[in-house]
Design a protein around this motif. Structure first.
Motif, short mmCIF file in Angstrom:
data_model
loop_
_atom_site.label_atom_id
_atom_site.label_comp_id
_atom_site.label_asym_id
_atom_site.label_seq_id
_atom_site.Cartn_x
_atom_site.Cartn_y
_atom_site.Cartn_z
N VAL A 1 1.90 4.40 6.36
CA VAL A 1 2.11 4.03 7.63
C VAL A 1 1.12 3.88 8.43
O VAL A 1 0.74 2.75 9.07
CB VAL A 1 3.06 4.93 8.18
N GLY A 2 -0.01 4.64 8.64
CA GLY A 2 -1.02 4.67 9.47
C GLY A 2 -2.13 3.39 9.08
O GLY A 2 -2.39 3.30 7.71
N ARG A 3 -2.65 2.91 10.09
CA ARG A 3 -3.83 1.84 9.64
C ARG A 3 -5.14 2.39 8.98
O ARG A 3 -5.36 1.73 8.27
CB ARG A 3 -4.28 1.23 10.93
N HIS A 4 -5.31 3.74 9.21
CA HIS A 4 -6.33 4.25 8.71
C HIS A 4 -6.10 4.25 7.14
O HIS A 4 -7.03 4.20 6.36
CB HIS A 4 -6.66 5.85 9.19
N HIS A 5 -4.70 4.81 6.72
CA HIS A 5 -4.41 4.95 5.39
C HIS A 5 -4.16 3.68 4.84
O HIS A 5 -4.62 3.71 3.66
CB HIS A 5 -3.40 6.09 5.31
N GLN A 6 -3.76 2.96 5.42
CA GLN A 6 -3.67 1.41 4.85
C GLN A 6 -4.98 0.72 4.48
O GLN A 6 -5.13 0.20 3.45
CB GLN A 6 -2.87 0.63 5.92
N LEU B 1 -12.59 -6.61 8.15
CA LEU B 1 -11.12 -6.47 7.80
C LEU B 1 -10.14 -6.62 8.71
O LEU B 1 -10.23 -5.67 9.96
CB LEU B 1 -11.03 -5.11 6.82
N LEU B 2 -9.11 -7.25 8.71
CA LEU B 2 -8.02 -7.40 9.78
C LEU B 2 -6.58 -7.26 8.93
O LEU B 2 -6.38 -7.56 8.14
CB LEU B 2 -7.97 -8.88 10.26
N LEU B 3 -5.95 -6.14 9.55
CA LEU B 3 -4.61 -5.63 8.83
C LEU B 3 -3.59 -6.18 9.87
O LEU B 3 -3.65 -6.20 10.89
CB LEU B 3 -4.50 -4.31 8.75
N PRO C 1 0.75 -1.46 0.04
CA PRO C 1 -0.22 0.05 0.10
C PRO C 1 0.88 1.14 -0.17
O PRO C 1 1.41 1.53 1.04
CB PRO C 1 -0.83 -0.18 1.32
N VAL C 2 0.73 1.75 -1.23
CA VAL C 2 1.83 3.13 -1.26
C VAL C 2 0.93 4.18 -2.01
O VAL C 2 -0.09 4.04 -2.45
CB VAL C 2 3.10 2.80 -2.24
#
Length: 232
Positions: free
Chosen positions: A132-137, A170-172, A114-115
């Protein structure tokens, strides 16, 4: 199309060398085909992903490809050539792809890169930067789901643990920072990968078939982009 699973013998030194370099593992995967698959000719490309069990006891290599691979060389380098000479299983992927229908729900796994493009000021050119952050990922995947032919299922309100950011099934997990050499002269490649597990619903079967056979996102040569499915 074919789906192949190969169990890696992580106790072997040569196996650990492959696991340490996505470039070397990509080369080993592609060596499994006598004729290099051509995405323009075949309408699909070779995708692969590494999965490690939660207790780290088993590591599997998954490959989706237009033709079945011959992984004899991988058995010799990273398998059990004496006790398990046929160290992989290949399945016909076409029946599953054919029966996909709108409204189907599937558990899925995706390892992705994810970039986004960013720059520090207006005078600099943009460059690819890892989220970097989970929200953006999470948003990275949600932004691509419609074009990819699926949508992540939303949780019922009663099952959401948080008032914000926990809306989807969804799990990251398993974020990895990879660094390896490529080409001659050697060039260092840095890569951030992340694994998504969740529940999806098919919204456009044709687009979703294309996603399953061509991958999602960047860094497909390095083990990213392959979505695998399991019954919901």
């Amino acid at each position: 199309m074919y789906l192949t699973r190969f169990r890696i013998n992580t106790a072997r030194v040569t196996a650990r060398r492959l696991l340490a370099s996505p470039q070397n593992l990509h080369a080993a995967v592609m060596s499994g085909f006598a004729d290099a698959p051509d995405p323009e000719r075949d309408g699909a490309r070779v995708l692969w992903r590494l999965d490690t069990s939660s207790d780290r006891a088993q590591t599997h290599l998954y490959i989706v490809s237009p033709a079945p691979p011959d992984l004899t060389h991988l058995v010799e380098q990273a398998g059990w050539p004496t006790t398990a000479p046929q160290g992989w299983k290949t399945y016909d992927y076409a029946p599953l792809l054919t029966r996909l229908a709108k409204g189907d729900r599937w558990r899925f796994r995706l390892t992705a890169n994810p970039v986004h493009t960013a720059r520090r000021n207006d005078d600099e050119p943009t460059k690819l930067t890892a989220h970097v952050g989970r929200h953006h990922q999470k948003k990275w995947l949600l932004d691509r789901q419609q074009a990819a032919g699926f949508q992540i299922v939303e949780k019922p309100l009663a099952q959401r643990a948080l008032p914000d950011g926990d809306e989807h099934e969804l799990l990251l997990h398993n974020r990895r920072q990879l660094s390896f050499s490529r080409g001659r002269p050697a060039k260092t490649v840095s890569l951030v990968t992340l694994t998504y597990d969740g529940l999806l619903e098919v919204t456009d079967p044709q687009a979703f078939r294309h996603t399953l056979t061509n991958g999602l996102g960047r860094a497909k040569a390095y083990g990213c982009g392959l979505i695998t499915l399991a019954p919901a």
